[in-house]
Design an enzyme around this catalytic site. Structure first.
Site, PDB file in Angstrom:
ATOM      1  N   GLU A 145       0.686  -1.006  -0.252  1.00  0.00           N
ATOM      2  CA  GLU A 145      -0.555   0.388   0.053  1.00  0.00           C
ATOM      3  C   GLU A 145       1.222   1.316   0.065  1.00  0.00           C
ATOM      4  O   GLU A 145       0.379   2.314  -0.261  1.00  0.00           O
ATOM      5  CB  GLU A 145      -0.869  -0.327   1.098  1.00  0.00           C
ATOM      6  CG  GLU A 145      -1.840  -1.328   1.104  1.00  0.00           C
ATOM      7  CD  GLU A 145      -3.152  -1.198   2.102  1.00  0.00           C
ATOM      8  OE1 GLU A 145      -3.566   0.198   2.074  1.00  0.00           O
ATOM      9  OE2 GLU A 145      -3.335  -2.286   2.005  1.00  0.00           O
ATOM     10  N   TYR A 168      -2.359   5.199   7.132  1.00  0.00           N
ATOM     11  CA  TYR A 168      -1.879   3.413   7.485  1.00  0.00           C
ATOM     12  C   TYR A 168      -1.261   3.205   6.344  1.00  0.00           C
ATOM     13  O   TYR A 168       0.339   3.949   7.009  1.00  0.00           O
ATOM     14  CB  TYR A 168      -3.191   2.387   7.314  1.00  0.00           C
ATOM     15  CG  TYR A 168      -2.008   1.349   6.972  1.00  0.00           C
ATOM     16  CD1 TYR A 168      -1.455   1.007   8.569  1.00  0.00           C
ATOM     17  CD2 TYR A 168      -2.756   0.643   5.689  1.00  0.00           C
ATOM     18  CE1 TYR A 168      -1.066  -0.196   7.529  1.00  0.00           C
ATOM     19  CE2 TYR A 168      -1.976  -0.650   5.661  1.00  0.00           C
ATOM     20  CZ  TYR A 168      -0.962  -1.353   6.898  1.00  0.00           C
ATOM     21  OH  TYR A 168      -0.394  -2.492   6.404  1.00  0.00           O
TER      22      TYR A 168
HETATM   23  P1  NAD Z   1      -2.562  -7.285  13.150  1.00  0.00           P
HETATM   24  O1  NAD Z   1      -3.208  -6.175  13.024  1.00  0.00           O
HETATM   25  O2  NAD Z   1      -3.697  -8.892  12.650  1.00  0.00           O
HETATM   26  O3  NAD Z   1      -1.542  -7.828  13.828  1.00  0.00           O
HETATM   27  C1  NAD Z   1      -0.508  -6.858  14.625  1.00  0.00           C
HETATM   28  C2  NAD Z   1      -0.004  -7.060  15.695  1.00  0.00           C
HETATM   29  O4  NAD Z   1       1.379  -5.923  16.512  1.00  0.00           O
HETATM   30  C3  NAD Z   1      -1.340  -7.261  16.813  1.00  0.00           C
HETATM   31  O5  NAD Z   1      -1.065  -8.241  17.276  1.00  0.00           O
HETATM   32  C4  NAD Z   1      -0.809  -6.333  18.073  1.00  0.00           C
HETATM   33  O6  NAD Z   1      -1.681  -6.332  19.248  1.00  0.00           O
HETATM   34  C5  NAD Z   1       0.729  -5.902  17.915  1.00  0.00           C
HETATM   35  N1  NAD Z   1       0.946  -3.901  18.266  1.00  0.00           N
HETATM   36  C6  NAD Z   1      -0.030  -2.744  17.329  1.00  0.00           C
HETATM   37  N2  NAD Z   1       0.944  -1.856  18.213  1.00  0.00           N
HETATM   38  C7  NAD Z   1       1.561  -2.517  18.770  1.00  0.00           C
HETATM   39  C8  NAD Z   1       2.624  -1.401  19.800  1.00  0.00           C
HETATM   40  N3  NAD Z   1       2.397  -0.165  20.023  1.00  0.00           N
HETATM   41  N4  NAD Z   1       3.337  -1.932  20.632  1.00  0.00           N
HETATM   42  C9  NAD Z   1       3.149  -3.056  20.174  1.00  0.00           C
HETATM   43  N5  NAD Z   1       2.807  -4.189  19.637  1.00  0.00           N
HETATM   44  C10 NAD Z   1       1.673  -3.385  19.034  1.00  0.00           C
HETATM   45  O7  NAD Z   1      -1.419  -6.629  11.716  1.00  0.00           O
HETATM   46  P2  NAD Z   1      -1.075  -8.066  10.444  1.00  0.00           P
HETATM   47  O8  NAD Z   1      -2.155  -8.428   9.787  1.00  0.00           O
HETATM   48  O9  NAD Z   1      -0.935  -9.546  11.105  1.00  0.00           O
HETATM   49  O10 NAD Z   1      -0.216  -7.629   9.745  1.00  0.00           O
HETATM   50  C11 NAD Z   1       1.328  -7.181  11.161  1.00  0.00           C
HETATM   51  C12 NAD Z   1       2.536  -6.494   9.915  1.00  0.00           C
HETATM   52  O11 NAD Z   1       2.501  -6.797   8.676  1.00  0.00           O
HETATM   53  C13 NAD Z   1       2.248  -4.740   9.635  1.00  0.00           C
HETATM   54  O12 NAD Z   1       3.065  -4.431   9.696  1.00  0.00           O
HETATM   55  C14 NAD Z   1       1.242  -5.031   8.566  1.00  0.00           C
HETATM   56  O13 NAD Z   1       1.284  -3.815   8.219  1.00  0.00           O
HETATM   57  C15 NAD Z   1       1.928  -5.428   7.401  1.00  0.00           C
HETATM   58  N6  NAD Z   1       1.588  -6.404   6.364  1.00  0.00           N
HETATM   59  C16 NAD Z   1       0.214  -6.465   6.597  1.00  0.00           C
HETATM   60  C17 NAD Z   1      -0.566  -6.858   5.047  1.00  0.00           C
HETATM   61  C18 NAD Z   1      -1.756  -7.913   5.556  1.00  0.00           C
HETATM   62  O14 NAD Z   1      -2.450  -8.270   5.066  1.00  0.00           O
HETATM   63  N7  NAD Z   1      -3.019  -8.215   6.777  1.00  0.00           N
HETATM   64  C19 NAD Z   1      -0.419  -7.389   3.628  1.00  0.00           C
HETATM   65  C20 NAD Z   1       1.223  -6.757   4.189  1.00  0.00           C
HETATM   66  C21 NAD Z   1       1.513  -6.148   4.850  1.00  0.00           C
END
Ligand code: NAD
Length: 358
Positions: A145, A168
């Site tokens: 993104e 985001y």
């Molecule tokens: P998610 O929202 O399921 O999990 C995020 C986790 O981070 C949660 O367990 C939350 O408690 C923790 N968190 C948030 N803020 C925090 C903080 N300040 N301190 C400590 N922990 C914190 O997200 P996800 O889908 O598992 O995504 C994980 C990573 O992958 C992210 O960085 C996201 O940008 C990236 N990503 C996700 C996708 C997708 O489709 N889900 C795609 C590409 C990249």
């Protein structure tokens, strides 16, 4: 996979971090530290129940640390105490809708949090012996993104200019730039991954696919933004985890990898496919597609994401193993069997699961 290394995973209570930890618990002998503040999307059930079934050896190799990466002192202490040889940084605020309504948490967790991790990792890296320095890696997990929105044609690749549109994606783009700066300026061995949309079991039900599935199972209206013609590229979460492990093992320091699923679909197509599968495996009086309702589009809604993942395929011999239809079926079966978990997660955050309708 190498033996016995110490790995720090941030955001391991989330969807992708959880899948990564479960794979490492089952298939490696790594010592795993999971740093997560258990925000609304964090949950440890999947890891805790796996550890119970795996027994004492797994218990000894895993430690959960509740902490917020936006707190400098917390991050410094965790890195000094855990002495990681490898870091996977996944902790982030991740829901675009929430970033539009309340961007501040995204700035704190995604930008300040990444800065804290980079600073503490560098302090630690500078003091470890040269042999350990050679092995140390900081893998920053980012998203496609950050590249903005594509027209009907073309693909994102590692050379695409950053053009984020939502709070985001802007916060993730900022964090990517910080990671690049810490590599170029200070020599911290970092790698960035930019991945397309993930789906699979244990995903917090605010995200598109689990949202549609859990609404449809409960016979509630499924809302869709605008015309539903926005296109996303879908990747099954285990394929993403496989890519992350290959990148950690063989990826080139200082570079980035675009990871995609060759699974381009309009949001409407995804909805209709889920409804069709549910008609087969959980038939109701009327077709599930009768639940679909359009709502006003959200501002800055990116039109299309698509990834050219030639680099990771050629350099690291990675390619996705799970076809979209097969992954979707697995995911639907999982939510049918774990609807209580999805409901619990939505109740915890007070989120109805409705698309907001701006
Ligand atoms: P998610 O929202 O399921 O999990 C995020 C986790 O981070 C949660 O367990 C939350 O408690 C923790 N968190 C948030 N803020 C925090 C903080 N300040 N301190 C400590 N922990 C914190 O997200 P996800 O889908 O598992 O995504 C994980 C990573 O992958 C992210 O960085 C996201 O940008 C990236 N990503 C996700 C996708 C997708 O489709 N889900 C795609 C590409 C990249």
């Amino acid at each position: 996979m190498e033996n016995n290394i110490k790995v720090l995973i941030t955001g391991g209570a989330g969807f992708i971090g959880g899948a990564l930890i479960r794979k490492l618990l089952k298939e490696s002998n790594y010592n795993i530290f999971n740093l997560d503040n258990l925000s609304y999307s964090g949950d440890l059930q999947s890891i805790d129940s796996l550890i119970q079934s795996l027994g004492k050896n797994a218990q000894k190799r895993y430690k959960f640390i509740k902490g917020d990466i936006s707190n400098k002192e917390t991050v410094e202490n965790v890195i000094q105490e855990t002495k990681p040889e490898l870091i996977f940084h996944l902790a982030a605020e991740t829901h675009v809708d929430k970033s539009i309504i309340c961007p501040e948490n995204f700035i704190l967790s995604n930008i300040l949090g990444t800065f804290n991790l980079l600073e503490s990792s560098l302090n630690y890296y500078k003091k470890i012996d040269p042999e350990k320095q050679k092995k140390f890696k900081f893998i920053h997990i980012s998203t496609d993104e950050v590249f903005g929105s594509l027209p009907q044609n073309g693909f994102f690749n590692e050379n695409t200019k950053y053009d984020p549109r939502s709070p985001y994606s802007a916060s993730k783009a900022s964090s990517d730039h910080l990671v690049k700066a810490w590599f170029h300026t200070y020599g911290l061995p970092c790698i960035i991954t930019n991945c397309s949309n993930n789906y699979g079991p244990w995903q917090y039900p605010e995200k598109l696919i689990p949202n549609i599935i859990s609404k449809a199972i409960q016979q509630k209206n499924i809302s869709i933004y605008g015309s539903g013609k926005n296109i996303r590229d879908w990747l099954y979460v285990d394929d993403h985890v496989e890519a992350l492990l290959l990148i950690a093992e063989k990826g080139k320091i200082g570079s980035s990898y675009c990871v995609g699923g060759f699974g381009e679909r309009t949001n409407k197509e995804v909805q209709l496919l889920i409804c069709k599968i549910l008609d087969e495996i959980d038939p109701k009086k009327f077709p599930h597609s009768r639940l679909i309702k359009n709502v006003i589009d959200r501002p800055g809604h990116d039109k299309r994401y698509a990834i050219n993942s030639t680099k990771i395929q050629q350099e690291l011999d990675w390619k996705p193993q799970i076809k979209f239809e097969d992954g979707l079926k697995k995911t639907i079966y999982w939510y049918l069997n774990n609807l209580e978990w999805a409901k619990k997660m939505m109740e915890k955050s007070g989120y109805s699961g409705d698309r907001i309708g701006f």
